[in-house]
Design a protein around this motif. Structure first.
Motif, mmCIF file in Angstrom:
data_model
loop_
_atom_site.group_PDB
_atom_site.id
_atom_site.type_symbol
_atom_site.label_atom_id
_atom_site.label_comp_id
_atom_site.label_asym_id
_atom_site.label_seq_id
_atom_site.Cartn_x
_atom_site.Cartn_y
_atom_site.Cartn_z
ATOM 1 N N LEU A 23 -2.387 5.534 -12.515
ATOM 2 C CA LEU A 23 -3.161 4.323 -12.745
ATOM 3 C C LEU A 23 -2.341 3.068 -12.455
ATOM 4 O O LEU A 23 -2.879 2.054 -12.005
ATOM 5 C CB LEU A 23 -3.677 4.298 -14.178
ATOM 6 C CG LEU A 23 -4.783 5.308 -14.505
ATOM 7 C CD1 LEU A 23 -5.206 5.170 -15.954
ATOM 8 C CD2 LEU A 23 -5.980 5.109 -13.588
ATOM 9 N N ALA A 24 -1.024 3.125 -12.707
ATOM 10 C CA ALA A 24 -0.169 1.980 -12.411
ATOM 11 C C ALA A 24 -0.153 1.696 -10.913
ATOM 12 O O ALA A 24 -0.222 0.535 -10.483
ATOM 13 C CB ALA A 24 1.250 2.241 -12.913
ATOM 14 N N GLY A 25 -0.090 2.766 -10.114
ATOM 15 C CA GLY A 25 -0.132 2.581 -8.672
ATOM 16 C C GLY A 25 -1.430 1.945 -8.220
ATOM 17 O O GLY A 25 -1.436 1.034 -7.385
ATOM 18 N N ALA A 26 -2.550 2.414 -8.771
ATOM 19 C CA ALA A 26 -3.852 1.847 -8.412
ATOM 20 C C ALA A 26 -3.960 0.395 -8.868
ATOM 21 O O ALA A 26 -4.546 -0.446 -8.176
ATOM 22 C CB ALA A 26 -4.970 2.682 -9.022
ATOM 23 N N ALA A 27 -3.394 0.072 -10.041
ATOM 24 C CA ALA A 27 -3.460 -1.293 -10.554
ATOM 25 C C ALA A 27 -2.666 -2.252 -9.664
ATOM 26 O O ALA A 27 -3.095 -3.380 -9.408
ATOM 27 C CB ALA A 27 -2.941 -1.338 -11.985
ATOM 28 N N ILE A 28 -1.514 -1.811 -9.196
ATOM 29 C CA ILE A 28 -0.714 -2.646 -8.289
ATOM 30 C C ILE A 28 -1.493 -2.921 -7.010
ATOM 31 O O ILE A 28 -1.521 -4.046 -6.505
ATOM 32 C CB ILE A 28 0.624 -1.948 -7.978
ATOM 33 C CG1 ILE A 28 1.504 -1.905 -9.237
ATOM 34 C CG2 ILE A 28 1.359 -2.671 -6.846
ATOM 35 C CD1 ILE A 28 2.753 -1.082 -9.067
ATOM 36 N N LEU A 29 -2.147 -1.885 -6.508
ATOM 37 C CA LEU A 29 -2.933 -2.041 -5.291
ATOM 38 C C LEU A 29 -4.081 -3.022 -5.499
ATOM 39 O O LEU A 29 -4.349 -3.887 -4.656
ATOM 40 C CB LEU A 29 -3.470 -0.671 -4.871
ATOM 41 C CG LEU A 29 -3.810 -0.451 -3.401
ATOM 42 C CD1 LEU A 29 -2.615 -0.741 -2.522
ATOM 43 C CD2 LEU A 29 -4.261 0.985 -3.201
ATOM 44 N N ALA A 30 -4.770 -2.895 -6.625
ATOM 45 C CA ALA A 30 -5.895 -3.791 -6.911
ATOM 46 C C ALA A 30 -5.421 -5.237 -7.063
ATOM 47 O O ALA A 30 -6.060 -6.174 -6.572
ATOM 48 C CB ALA A 30 -6.610 -3.331 -8.172
ATOM 49 N N ARG A 74 0.829 -1.206 0.000
ATOM 50 C CA ARG A 74 0.000 0.000 0.000
ATOM 51 C C ARG A 74 0.863 1.254 0.000
ATOM 52 O O ARG A 74 0.579 2.222 -0.706
ATOM 53 C CB ARG A 74 -0.928 -0.008 1.209
ATOM 54 C CG ARG A 74 -2.068 -1.004 1.095
ATOM 55 C CD ARG A 74 -2.876 -1.053 2.375
ATOM 56 N NE ARG A 74 -4.024 -1.937 2.251
ATOM 57 C CZ ARG A 74 -4.835 -2.226 3.251
ATOM 58 N NH1 ARG A 74 -4.603 -1.719 4.453
ATOM 59 N NH2 ARG A 74 -5.864 -3.020 3.077
ATOM 60 N N TRP A 75 1.912 1.238 0.848
ATOM 61 C CA TRP A 75 2.822 2.388 0.849
ATOM 62 C C TRP A 75 3.437 2.589 -0.534
ATOM 63 O O TRP A 75 3.541 3.717 -1.042
ATOM 64 C CB TRP A 75 3.923 2.184 1.886
ATOM 65 C CG TRP A 75 3.535 2.452 3.299
ATOM 66 C CD1 TRP A 75 3.494 1.562 4.329
ATOM 67 C CD2 TRP A 75 3.122 3.707 3.860
ATOM 68 N NE1 TRP A 75 3.078 2.167 5.489
ATOM 69 C CE2 TRP A 75 2.851 3.483 5.226
ATOM 70 C CE3 TRP A 75 2.960 4.991 3.332
ATOM 71 C CZ2 TRP A 75 2.435 4.499 6.086
ATOM 72 C CZ3 TRP A 75 2.536 6.008 4.176
ATOM 73 C CH2 TRP A 75 2.277 5.764 5.531
ATOM 74 N N GLY A 76 3.875 1.490 -1.146
ATOM 75 C CA GLY A 76 4.507 1.589 -2.457
ATOM 76 C C GLY A 76 3.554 2.093 -3.522
ATOM 77 O O GLY A 76 3.904 2.955 -4.337
ATOM 78 N N ALA A 77 2.324 1.561 -3.526
ATOM 79 C CA ALA A 77 1.334 1.993 -4.513
ATOM 80 C C ALA A 77 0.971 3.458 -4.320
ATOM 81 O O ALA A 77 0.817 4.209 -5.288
ATOM 82 C CB ALA A 77 0.091 1.117 -4.422
ATOM 83 N N ALA A 78 0.820 3.876 -3.054
ATOM 84 C CA ALA A 78 0.508 5.282 -2.787
ATOM 85 C C ALA A 78 1.652 6.190 -3.218
ATOM 86 O O ALA A 78 1.430 7.279 -3.756
ATOM 87 C CB ALA A 78 0.212 5.482 -1.303
ATOM 88 N N LEU A 79 2.887 5.728 -3.006
ATOM 89 C CA LEU A 79 4.045 6.522 -3.419
ATOM 90 C C LEU A 79 4.091 6.664 -4.932
ATOM 91 O O LEU A 79 4.385 7.746 -5.461
ATOM 92 C CB LEU A 79 5.328 5.861 -2.905
ATOM 93 C CG LEU A 79 6.641 6.560 -3.294
ATOM 94 C CD1 LEU A 79 6.672 7.975 -2.742
ATOM 95 C CD2 LEU A 79 7.840 5.757 -2.800
#
Length: 305
Positions: free
Chosen positions: A278-285, A131-136
C-alpha cells in the motif's frame, strides 16, 4: 476510431481500488466453490464458466436498459484480451483451492508489474523513476507475503504465478481497447467471448451444482462484472503503468475476506507485506496527483497521440 477519455489519475486510482474489493470477493467465492464448503468441489473450468455466464447476463441487462450505441469492435484486441483474461481467471481459481487465499492473491497480483514492463515495448509508455520505485516497493511487499523459502513452496503456487503472467498481458489489451471503444462495449464483448470460450472448455468436466453453488456462481459473476466496470474505467483515465499497481490493494481485502470466511488471521509478516504494498501505491498516487505544468501536459498529450 479513438474515444478519448479525460485523464484523471486520482479518479483512476479510486476506481481501481473499488475494483479490488470486488475481485477479492470473487476469489473468496471461488475458494468456497473449489472446496467442499458448498457441496462437491467444482472444477476450476466450471467456476470460470459460471463467472463469465453470470457476468455476461448482468452486463447484458445494463446494455438493454441503457441501449448504448456500439461501434465496430476491434476483434483482434477483444479476442486477445478475453483469451488471456479467461486463462488468468481460470488459473487463479485453480490456485485458491490448494493454497491460502492471501498467498494466491499475492502471487497473481504481481500482474501489474508484468503489465508495467510490457507497457514499455507494447504501448510505448515511459516509466519514470517514481513509477519504477513505487513498483519496486510493491514487489518487495509481495515477496514478503510470498515467504519464498523452500520449506513453504507449494506446486500450486506455480498456477498463481502463471495467472499473473497472462493477466499482465491482458492489461495491455485492456489499455488498447480503452482508447478505442466505450467501456460498456468492451465489457459486453469481453464477457460474450469469454462465455463462449468457457462454455466449450467446461464440457468435459461440467457437473450439476448444488443450490448454494448456483448462488455463489451468480454472485461471483455479478462481482466480477462490477470489478471489470471499475477497472476498465480506471485504466482509461491513466497510463497502465500508473493505474495497474493499485490493484495490489486486493491483497488487503483478500486477507480480510479470508478471515471472515475461513477464520484465517494474518500474521505480522502478512501485515508488513500488505503495508509495504500500500505504501508503494500511495507514493504513486501522490506523485501522479500533483498538478502538471502546461509544458508537461503538452508533452503528455503529444505522447498519447
Amino acid at each position: 476510431m479513438s474515444l478519448a477519455t479525460p485523464q484523471n489519475p486520482p479518479l483512476a486510482a479510486a476506481l481501481i481500488l473499488a475494483a479490488t474489493t470486488f475481485i477479492a470477493g470473487t476469489t473468496l467465492l471461488a475458494k468456497a466453490l473449489g472446496t467442499d464448503l458448498l457441496g462437491a468441489p467444482l472444477h476450476p473450468l466450471q467456476i470460470s464458466h459460471g463467472r463469465f455466464v453470470f457476468a455476461f447476463l448482468a452486463i447484458s441487462a445494463v446494455v438493454i436498459a441503457l441501449r448504448p450505441r456500439f461501434i465496430r469492435p476491434h476483434w483482434g484486441y477483444h479476442i486477445g484480451r478475453t483469451a488471456f483474461g479467461w486463462a488468468g481467471v481460470t488459473l487463479m481459481f485453480a490456485s485458491v483451492a490448494y493454497i491460502p487465499l492471501a498467498d494466491a492473491t499475492a502471487i497473481t497480483f504481481l500482474n501489474p508489474v508484468f503489465g508495467m514492463l510490457l507497457a514499455i515495448p507494447l504501448l510505448g509508455e515511459r516509466v519514470g523513476p517514481w513509477r519504477w520505485g513505487a513498483a519496486l516497493i510493491a514487489m518487495i511487499g509481495a515477496m514478503i507475503l510470498l515467504r519464498p523459502a523452500p520449506a513453504s513452496f507449494q506446486p500450486a503456487a506455480l498456477l498463481a504465478l502463471a495467472a499473473a503472467a497472462v493477466m499482465g498481458l491482458e492489461l495491455i489489451f485492456i489499455k488498447k481497447l480503452a482508447g478505442r471503444e466505450a467501456p460498456l462495449q468492451v465489457l459486453w464483448f469481453n464477457n460474450l467471448l469469454g462465455m463462449l470460450i468457457a462454455s466449450c472448455a467446461v464440457l468435459p468436466v461440467w457437473q450439476m451444482p448444488s443450490l448454494a453453488q448456483w448462488g455463489a456462481l451468480a454472485a461471483l459473476g455479478l462481482l466480477m462484472a462490477c470489478a471489470q466496470a471499475c477497472f476498465i474505467n480506471g485504466m482509461a483515465r491513466a497510463d497502465a503503468s500508473f493505474a495497474a499497481p493499485f490493484s495490489y490493494a486486493t491483497l488487503v481485502f483478500a486477507a480480510f475476506y479470508d478471515f471472515l470466511g475461513f477464520g484465517a488471521v494474518p500474521d505480522a509478516i502478512s501485515l508488513l507485506g500488505a503495508f509495504i504494498i500500500l505504501a508503494g501505491a500511495a507514493i504513486l498516487a501522490w506523485r501522479e496527483g500533483r498538478p502538471i505544468p502546461p509544458a508537461g501536459r503538452a508533452a503528455a498529450a503529444a505522447q498519447r497521440s
